[in-house]
Design an enzyme around this catalytic site. Structure first.
Site, PDB file in Angstrom:
ATOM      1  N   LYS A   1       0.818  -1.215   0.000  1.00  0.00           N
ATOM      2  CA  LYS A   1       0.000   0.000   0.000  1.00  0.00           C
ATOM      3  C   LYS A   1       0.856   1.272   0.000  1.00  0.00           C
ATOM      4  O   LYS A   1       0.571   2.219  -0.722  1.00  0.00           O
ATOM      5  CB  LYS A   1      -0.971  -0.032   1.180  1.00  0.00           C
ATOM      6  CG  LYS A   1      -2.006  -1.147   1.068  1.00  0.00           C
ATOM      7  CD  LYS A   1      -2.946  -1.200   2.252  1.00  0.00           C
ATOM      8  CE  LYS A   1      -3.971  -0.086   2.203  1.00  0.00           C
ATOM      9  NZ  LYS A   1      -4.873  -0.184   1.065  1.00  0.00           N
TER      10      LYS A   1
ATOM     11  N   GLY B   1      -7.803   2.257  -3.073  1.00  0.00           N
ATOM     12  CA  GLY B   1      -7.665   3.065  -1.873  1.00  0.00           C
ATOM     13  C   GLY B   1      -6.311   3.738  -1.777  1.00  0.00           C
ATOM     14  O   GLY B   1      -6.204   4.883  -1.332  1.00  0.00           O
ATOM     15  N   ASP B   2      -5.266   3.037  -2.200  1.00  0.00           N
ATOM     16  CA  ASP B   2      -3.921   3.617  -2.211  1.00  0.00           C
ATOM     17  C   ASP B   2      -3.856   4.797  -3.166  1.00  0.00           C
ATOM     18  O   ASP B   2      -3.236   5.825  -2.878  1.00  0.00           O
ATOM     19  CB  ASP B   2      -2.887   2.577  -2.616  1.00  0.00           C
ATOM     20  CG  ASP B   2      -3.026   1.279  -1.854  1.00  0.00           C
ATOM     21  OD1 ASP B   2      -3.510   1.318  -0.703  1.00  0.00           O
ATOM     22  OD2 ASP B   2      -2.655   0.230  -2.408  1.00  0.00           O
ATOM     23  N   THR B   3      -4.500   4.621  -4.324  1.00  0.00           N
ATOM     24  CA  THR B   3      -4.545   5.702  -5.304  1.00  0.00           C
ATOM     25  C   THR B   3      -5.275   6.912  -4.741  1.00  0.00           C
ATOM     26  O   THR B   3      -4.830   8.060  -4.898  1.00  0.00           O
ATOM     27  CB  THR B   3      -5.247   5.221  -6.589  1.00  0.00           C
ATOM     28  OG1 THR B   3      -4.510   4.128  -7.138  1.00  0.00           O
ATOM     29  CG2 THR B   3      -5.331   6.344  -7.615  1.00  0.00           C
TER      30      THR B   3
END
Length: 309
Positions: free
Chosen positions: A38, A253-255
């Site tokens: 992540k 979500g990381d993006t």
């Protein structure tokens, strides 16, 4: 400088196949190998948006070497501590005939307490009051969840900003150290307070504001197909999600987090950061790799609404 911390990096094997049947050879349409984890993804997204970072953490083996080389190819500085066992490989399979995605996520290597202390020493000797530390994702075996609290305490001591994207319940124990930003999804937000009911918009706001009262400065909540919300003392913002065909949700979500941080670093309004973060996260979910920020079709579908606190 922004330091992204990945304590359980990975290589993601992303497979696209027409069908998946047992006990036969399944010929796939295509596959991709992606350096992952992540925090690693946050560094990739920051770089795409012109923000430098140092990707750091703990891993091992030829698989960690692959992750490091992938970061280096993009001009991202790295400083990973190495252990004997190899970094994990995860498998994500998109089965076209079923319209279904299968996720197989492996545990990471064993990390000794000495190696954990060495990592804390590295951060203490490196991080300054002008920096941001972003810790994301799960921990490798041997690293207890309360390591989050040690990180929060250290970052506060250094006077830096601390950002957390973790499902561990020990997130609550970091709040007395006033983290700059938490990024839970709605299920994680509910779990922090042992809430098992429906996560309505009102409940999302209520629980996020509890985090604020306990010490967190800002909360970015991923709402999946419903978009995202941003809550602090001054704002309650909701952004809807655009219509997409989900291909691989692993890095969305990381993006979102990386994009949001980048826009804050560029001193953009929070509403603009939220809108772009939702668009970028949605675009990543619609492909096998990270977004390329060609978002002209998605951005017009997203509106940001300020709601009463």
């Amino acid at each position: 400088m922004i330091y992204t911390v990945t304590l359980n990096p990975a290589i993601d094997l992303v497979i696209v196949t027409k069908k998946l049947e047992p006990k036969v050879v399944n010929r796939t349409e295509k596959f991709e190998l992606q350096p992952n984890g992540k925090g690693v993804n946050v560094s990739f997204i920051l770089k795409k948006l012109g923000i430098d970072s140092v990707a750091t953490g703990i891993g091992g083996g030829f698989t960690l070497d692959y992750v490091i080389s992938g970061l280096a190819e993009k001009g991202i500085k790295t400083n990973f501590l190495k252990v004997k066992e190899p970094t994990r490989v995860n498998v994500f399979t998109d089965v076209l005939d079923e319209g279904t995605e299968y996720k197989q996520v492996n545990p990471g290597p064993v990390v000794s307490s000495d190696k954990q202390d060495q990592f804390l020493d590295y951060l203490e000797s490196t991080v300054t009051k002008d920096d941001m530390v972003v810790v994301s994702g799960s921990f490798s075996r041997g690293i207890k969840p309360d390591f989050l609290v040690k990180l929060a305490q250290l970052v506060q001591k250094q006077g830096a900003k601390f950002v957390i994207d973790s499902s561990y319940l020990e997130v609550i124990d970091t709040l007395k150290y006033r983290p700059f930003l938490l990024k839970p999804n709605d299920s994680e937000l509910a779990a922090f307070f042992n809430y098992e009911g429906e996560m309505t918009a009102a409940k999302t706001v209520e629980l996020a504001q509890k985090l604020i009262k306990l010490g967190c400065q800002n909360v970015l909540v991923s709402l999946g197909a419903d978009g995202a919300a941003f809550i602090n003392k001054y704002h309650v913002l909701f952004a809807n999600a655009p219509q997409i065909q989900v291909v691989n949700s692993a890095c969305a979500g990381d993006t979102m987090l990386g994009t949001f941080i980048a826009f804050l670093e560029k001193n953009k309004p929070v509403s603009a950061a939220l809108k772009m973060a939702v668009a970028a996260g949605s675009d990543t979910a619609s492909r096998t790799g990270l977004t390329d920020f060609s978002l002209d079709e998605l951005l017009p579908q997203i509106s940001v609404e300020e709601r009463m606190k």
